[in-house]
Scaffold this motif. Structure first.
Motif, PDB file in Angstrom:
ATOM      1  N   ILE C  28       0.838  -1.209   0.000  1.00 37.97           N
ATOM      2  CA  ILE C  28       0.000   0.000   0.000  1.00 37.97           C
ATOM      3  C   ILE C  28       0.872   1.258   0.000  1.00 37.97           C
ATOM      4  O   ILE C  28       0.647   2.186  -0.771  1.00 37.97           O
ATOM      5  N   GLU C  29       1.865   1.278   0.860  1.00 32.84           N
ATOM      6  CA  GLU C  29       2.729   2.462   0.933  1.00 32.84           C
ATOM      7  C   GLU C  29       3.587   2.604  -0.331  1.00 32.84           C
ATOM      8  O   GLU C  29       3.879   3.723  -0.771  1.00 32.84           O
ATOM      9  N   SER C  30       3.989   1.476  -0.924  1.00 33.93           N
ATOM     10  CA  SER C  30       4.758   1.529  -2.173  1.00 33.93           C
ATOM     11  C   SER C  30       3.954   2.198  -3.279  1.00 33.93           C
ATOM     12  O   SER C  30       4.503   2.912  -4.120  1.00 33.93           O
ATOM     13  N   ALA C  31       2.652   1.938  -3.272  1.00 33.60           N
ATOM     14  CA  ALA C  31       1.797   2.551  -4.290  1.00 33.60           C
ATOM     15  C   ALA C  31       1.634   4.044  -4.032  1.00 33.60           C
ATOM     16  O   ALA C  31       1.509   4.824  -4.975  1.00 33.60           O
ATOM     17  N   GLU C  32       1.660   4.451  -2.768  1.00 37.70           N
ATOM     18  CA  GLU C  32       1.594   5.897  -2.482  1.00 37.70           C
ATOM     19  C   GLU C  32       2.887   6.576  -2.953  1.00 37.70           C
ATOM     20  O   GLU C  32       2.850   7.703  -3.456  1.00 37.70           O
ATOM     21  N   LEU C  33       3.993   5.882  -2.804  1.00 36.54           N
ATOM     22  CA  LEU C  33       5.267   6.396  -3.345  1.00 36.54           C
ATOM     23  C   LEU C  33       5.169   6.501  -4.872  1.00 36.54           C
ATOM     24  O   LEU C  33       5.541   7.518  -5.471  1.00 36.54           O
ATOM     25  N   LEU C  34       4.658   5.456  -5.496  1.00 31.90           N
ATOM     26  CA  LEU C  34       4.520   5.450  -6.959  1.00 31.90           C
ATOM     27  C   LEU C  34       3.608   6.577  -7.442  1.00 31.90           C
ATOM     28  O   LEU C  34       3.812   7.139  -8.526  1.00 31.90           O
ATOM     29  N   GLU C  35       2.614   6.911  -6.624  1.00 33.83           N
ATOM     30  CA  GLU C  35       1.667   7.969  -6.985  1.00 33.83           C
ATOM     31  C   GLU C  35       2.381   9.310  -7.215  1.00 33.83           C
ATOM     32  O   GLU C  35       1.897  10.151  -7.982  1.00 33.83           O
ATOM     33  N   GLU C  36       3.519   9.502  -6.552  1.00 32.08           N
ATOM     34  CA  GLU C  36       4.304  10.732  -6.768  1.00 32.08           C
ATOM     35  C   GLU C  36       4.839  10.819  -8.203  1.00 32.08           C
ATOM     36  O   GLU C  36       5.276  11.881  -8.632  1.00 32.08           O
ATOM     37  N   PHE C  37       4.828   9.673  -8.900  1.00 36.55           N
ATOM     38  CA  PHE C  37       5.344   9.613 -10.276  1.00 36.55           C
ATOM     39  C   PHE C  37       4.243   9.188 -11.253  1.00 36.55           C
ATOM     40  O   PHE C  37       4.540   8.738 -12.355  1.00 36.55           O
ATOM     41  N   GLN C  38       2.968   9.311 -10.840  1.00 33.30           N
ATOM     42  CA  GLN C  38       1.874   8.732 -11.638  1.00 33.30           C
ATOM     43  C   GLN C  38       1.809   9.279 -13.065  1.00 33.30           C
ATOM     44  O   GLN C  38       1.662   8.507 -14.011  1.00 33.30           O
ATOM     45  N   TRP C  39       1.917  10.589 -13.213  1.00 32.84           N
ATOM     46  CA  TRP C  39       1.727  11.180 -14.549  1.00 32.84           C
ATOM     47  C   TRP C  39       3.005  11.739 -15.150  1.00 32.84           C
ATOM     48  O   TRP C  39       2.982  12.275 -16.271  1.00 32.84           O
ATOM     49  N   SER C  40       4.111  11.638 -14.439  1.00 33.95           N
ATOM     50  CA  SER C  40       5.343  12.249 -14.924  1.00 33.95           C
ATOM     51  C   SER C  40       6.550  11.716 -14.157  1.00 33.95           C
ATOM     52  O   SER C  40       6.435  11.371 -12.978  1.00 33.95           O
ATOM     53  N   PRO C  41       7.708  11.658 -14.798  1.00 30.07           N
ATOM     54  CA  PRO C  41       8.920  11.252 -14.064  1.00 30.07           C
ATOM     55  C   PRO C  41       9.434  12.356 -13.130  1.00 30.07           C
ATOM     56  O   PRO C  41      10.308  12.106 -12.309  1.00 30.07           O
ATOM     57  N   GLU C  42       8.886  13.560 -13.258  1.00 32.28           N
ATOM     58  CA  GLU C  42       9.316  14.638 -12.358  1.00 32.28           C
ATOM     59  C   GLU C  42       8.682  14.467 -10.984  1.00 32.28           C
ATOM     60  O   GLU C  42       7.583  13.943 -10.876  1.00 32.28           O
ATOM     61  N   PHE C  43       9.379  14.930  -9.966  1.00 31.98           N
ATOM     62  CA  PHE C  43       8.865  14.662  -8.623  1.00 31.98           C
ATOM     63  C   PHE C  43       9.281  15.743  -7.638  1.00 31.98           C
ATOM     64  O   PHE C  43      10.204  16.513  -7.885  1.00 31.98           O
ATOM     65  N   ASP C  44       8.577  15.735  -6.503  1.00 29.56           N
ATOM     66  CA  ASP C  44       8.849  16.646  -5.396  1.00 29.56           C
ATOM     67  C   ASP C  44       9.667  15.861  -4.360  1.00 29.56           C
ATOM     68  O   ASP C  44       9.164  14.905  -3.766  1.00 29.56           O
ATOM     69  N   THR C  45      10.902  16.270  -4.170  1.00 28.20           N
ATOM     70  CA  THR C  45      11.814  15.491  -3.313  1.00 28.20           C
ATOM     71  C   THR C  45      11.281  15.308  -1.894  1.00 28.20           C
ATOM     72  O   THR C  45      11.394  14.216  -1.321  1.00 28.20           O
ATOM     73  N   ASP C  46      10.700  16.349  -1.325  1.00 24.71           N
ATOM     74  CA  ASP C  46      10.200  16.238   0.055  1.00 24.71           C
ATOM     75  C   ASP C  46       9.094  15.197   0.176  1.00 24.71           C
ATOM     76  O   ASP C  46       9.074  14.406   1.118  1.00 24.71           O
ATOM     77  N   ARG C  47       8.183  15.223  -0.783  1.00 26.19           N
ATOM     78  CA  ARG C  47       7.075  14.262  -0.724  1.00 26.19           C
ATOM     79  C   ARG C  47       7.581  12.840  -0.947  1.00 26.19           C
ATOM     80  O   ARG C  47       7.163  11.905  -0.257  1.00 26.19           O
ATOM     81  N   VAL C  48       8.477  12.667  -1.914  1.00 28.27           N
ATOM     82  CA  VAL C  48       9.021  11.332  -2.186  1.00 28.27           C
ATOM     83  C   VAL C  48       9.768  10.806  -0.965  1.00 28.27           C
ATOM     84  O   VAL C  48       9.628   9.631  -0.592  1.00 28.27           O
TER      85      VAL C  48
END
Lengths: 100, 100, 100, 100
Positions: C28-48
């Motif tokens: 479940i938590e792995s999918a929340e991590l993946l959600e940070e990359f759902q629509w783009s490879p760009e990401f917010d470091t703090d959230r990740v």
């Protein structure tokens, strides 16, 4: 789907297929589908089709357990999503509804 | 499913919905479904139904992208699974086919 | 990790944290991590970083339940992977070991 | 973890290991761990240990990419969770913080 129901009945697998175990199975098969895209957005259509079929199979089985029709619940949810993502606000954006 | 297709077209979301992003989305929604069973096999039918609808929605969209019919690929895969799990060997057992 | 163990003991949460439930929680938590990359490879470091911490927390807890040290099992597995992916065959390739 | 870093460098795998691909990999390996519990809460400790090691390996690699220490981010997140789940309210309950 009656073919699926007969397949499971013949094998006496309903005993293993509790809603909880089906939810686990959907997550497991979804990850196998994702594995087709693990290192690249390019993919093999045949492999993706068969992995998608595995996810759908367990989804249909869970729908059957809940006594609902897959197509109907997709439409039911679409109405909820429609209210959260009005066309004007959502057009061309991938943001979550609470950030629109 | 034409209602789903219209919904996405109106919002110009197809640009985000590459097969890879849909595969990620299926995995993400599957985990939300699993969350309904995180600490217990007991569940709320309404919540499970709506989470299942989310998984199905992205599955239908990926099927549409691949140009295949969800029901047909489930039946196609069922024939493959039938060959791997003959009734005699598989009845009443949850073992994987290579351990039957 | 003693701080984590104390946190769980204070809240009497060990009763919910069976290995099975921890495995569900990691997914479940792995999918929340993946959600940070759902629509783009760009990401917010703090959230990740915070989503990764959630995955790690349940992993550490499961390791504790199994009576093993996280770093040690990573090294144990690295030796197994080393044998499957010899440098000469694997260099610069993302193929699975059975396709090298 | 230097052994892991050397392992990846030797194989020139960093090119595939973008944060996005590592997030996908963590989700994929988490599902393989979950597969050990697919039909039953009973499990094989050796298999679970090795699947957990796979999840941890990709988590450590993502932490390395982000330039953070796994143990430190777990402690950082524990403080956040501590504020959301006070001992008095959370003791012996598996409810989410917004339902306490």
């Amino acid at each position: 789907m009656s073919a699926l129901r007969a397949f499971i009945a013949e094998r006496e697998w309903a005993q293993f297929h509790s809603p909880e175990n089906l939810a686990k199975s959907i997550a497991i098969e979804s990850a196998e589908l994702l594995e087709e895209f693990q290192w690249s957005p390019e993919f093999d259509t045949d492999r993706v089709r068969l992995e998608l079929a595995d996810v759908l199979t367990y989804c249909y089985e869970l729908a059957d357990r809940l006594g609902v029709d897959p197509d109907e619940i997709v439409l039911e949810k679409l109405e909820i999503t429609r209210a959260k993502y009005p066309v004007e606000a959502a057009r061309g954006r991938s943001a979550k509804y609470d950030q629109l």
